[in-house]
Design a protein around this motif. Sequence first.
Motif, short mmCIF file in Angstrom:
data_model
loop_
_atom_site.label_atom_id
_atom_site.label_comp_id
_atom_site.label_asym_id
_atom_site.label_seq_id
_atom_site.Cartn_x
_atom_site.Cartn_y
_atom_site.Cartn_z
N HIS A 36 0.83 -1.20 0.00
CA HIS A 36 0.00 0.00 0.00
C HIS A 36 0.87 1.25 0.00
CE1 HIS A 36 -4.08 -1.51 0.37
NE2 HIS A 36 -3.66 -2.41 1.25
N ALA A 37 1.93 1.24 0.80
CA ALA A 37 2.83 2.39 0.88
C ALA A 37 3.54 2.63 -0.45
CB ALA A 37 3.85 2.18 1.99
N ASP A 38 4.02 1.57 -1.07
CA ASP A 38 4.70 1.71 -2.36
C ASP A 38 3.75 2.25 -3.43
OD1 ASP A 38 7.05 0.78 -1.28
OD2 ASP A 38 6.95 -1.21 -2.20
N GLU A 39 2.54 1.74 -3.44
CA GLU A 39 1.57 2.21 -4.43
C GLU A 39 1.24 3.69 -4.20
OE1 GLU A 39 -2.69 0.96 -6.43
OE2 GLU A 39 -2.03 -0.08 -4.62
N ALA A 40 1.07 4.08 -2.95
CA ALA A 40 0.78 5.47 -2.64
C ALA A 40 1.95 6.37 -3.04
CB ALA A 40 0.49 5.63 -1.15
N LYS A 41 3.16 5.89 -2.83
CA LYS A 41 4.35 6.65 -3.22
C LYS A 41 4.37 6.86 -4.74
CE LYS A 41 9.39 6.35 -2.82
NZ LYS A 41 10.49 5.50 -2.37
N GLY A 42 4.00 5.82 -5.48
CA GLY A 42 3.93 5.94 -6.93
C GLY A 42 2.87 6.92 -7.38
N HIS A 43 1.72 6.90 -6.71
CA HIS A 43 0.66 7.86 -7.05
C HIS A 43 1.10 9.29 -6.75
CE1 HIS A 43 -2.52 5.19 -8.31
NE2 HIS A 43 -2.35 4.44 -7.23
N ALA A 44 1.79 9.47 -5.63
CA ALA A 44 2.28 10.80 -5.28
C ALA A 44 3.30 11.30 -6.29
CB ALA A 44 2.89 10.78 -3.88
N ARG A 45 4.20 10.42 -6.72
CA ARG A 45 5.20 10.81 -7.72
C ARG A 45 4.52 11.18 -9.04
NH1 ARG A 45 10.65 9.55 -7.85
NH2 ARG A 45 10.36 7.92 -6.29
N GLU A 46 3.51 10.40 -9.43
CA GLU A 46 2.79 10.69 -10.66
C GLU A 46 2.07 12.03 -10.57
OE1 GLU A 46 -0.15 8.39 -13.77
OE2 GLU A 46 -0.25 7.84 -11.66
N ALA A 47 1.46 12.30 -9.42
CA ALA A 47 0.76 13.58 -9.22
C ALA A 47 1.74 14.74 -9.30
CB ALA A 47 0.04 13.58 -7.89
N LYS A 48 2.92 14.56 -8.72
CA LYS A 48 3.95 15.60 -8.78
C LYS A 48 4.33 15.90 -10.23
CE LYS A 48 8.24 14.65 -8.46
NZ LYS A 48 9.59 14.24 -8.20
N GLU A 49 4.51 14.85 -11.02
CA GLU A 49 4.88 15.04 -12.42
C GLU A 49 3.75 15.69 -13.21
OE1 GLU A 49 7.91 14.72 -13.74
OE2 GLU A 49 8.54 14.21 -11.70
N ASP A 50 2.50 15.34 -12.90
CA ASP A 50 1.36 15.96 -13.57
C ASP A 50 1.31 17.46 -13.26
OD1 ASP A 50 0.59 13.61 -14.77
OD2 ASP A 50 -0.98 13.16 -13.31
N ILE A 51 1.59 17.81 -12.01
CA ILE A 51 1.60 19.22 -11.63
C ILE A 51 2.71 19.95 -12.36
CG2 ILE A 51 2.08 20.81 -9.71
CD1 ILE A 51 0.58 18.75 -7.91
N LYS A 52 3.88 19.33 -12.44
CA LYS A 52 4.98 19.96 -13.17
C LYS A 52 4.60 20.18 -14.63
CE LYS A 52 9.05 18.07 -12.55
NZ LYS A 52 10.14 17.14 -12.22
N ASP A 53 3.93 19.20 -15.24
CA ASP A 53 3.50 19.34 -16.63
C ASP A 53 2.50 20.48 -16.78
OD1 ASP A 53 5.11 17.31 -17.50
OD2 ASP A 53 3.50 15.80 -17.61
N GLU A 54 1.56 20.58 -15.83
CA GLU A 54 0.58 21.66 -15.88
C GLU A 54 1.26 23.02 -15.79
OE1 GLU A 54 -2.74 21.77 -16.36
OE2 GLU A 54 -2.73 19.61 -16.72
N LEU A 55 2.25 23.13 -14.93
CA LEU A 55 2.95 24.40 -14.78
C LEU A 55 3.76 24.75 -16.02
CD1 LEU A 55 4.15 24.12 -11.08
CD2 LEU A 55 2.31 25.55 -11.98
N LYS A 56 4.19 23.73 -16.75
CA LYS A 56 4.93 23.95 -17.99
C LYS A 56 3.98 24.18 -19.17
CE LYS A 56 8.98 21.22 -16.80
NZ LYS A 56 9.73 20.00 -17.13
N GLY A 57 2.68 24.03 -18.94
CA GLY A 57 1.71 24.22 -20.01
C GLY A 57 1.48 22.99 -20.85
N LYS A 58 1.79 21.84 -20.31
CA LYS A 58 1.59 20.58 -21.04
C LYS A 58 0.50 19.79 -20.35
CE LYS A 58 6.40 20.10 -22.46
NZ LYS A 58 7.58 19.25 -22.34
N GLY A 59 -0.70 20.30 -20.38
CA GLY A 59 -1.82 19.61 -19.75
C GLY A 59 -2.10 18.28 -20.42
N LYS A 60 -2.86 17.43 -19.76
CA LYS A 60 -3.14 16.10 -20.32
C LYS A 60 -3.80 16.19 -21.69
CE LYS A 60 -3.42 13.47 -16.07
NZ LYS A 60 -4.20 12.57 -15.26
#
Length: 64
Positions: A36-60
């Motif tokens: 559960h902890a590893d999966e949550a860590k992966g979700h957090a990392r993915e969310a961080k990358e999505d936020i970085k993409d949004e800030l760079k103007g590369k929305g989904k």
Amino acid sequence: MAADEKAKAKTEQATGKVKQAAGSALGNERLEAKGHADEAKGHAREAKEDIKDELKGKGKDERP
């Protein structure tokens, strides 16, 4: 670099799911919790990358 981080996030999520399943099958609560902890860590990392993409103007919607 972002693609590498996203791949790492997906790997952590998959590893977590495997550990959860193994822990559940073996009755090992510690392994299941680690999954559960590893999966949550992966979700957090993915969310961080999505936020970085949004800030760079590369929305989904704008990704290739």
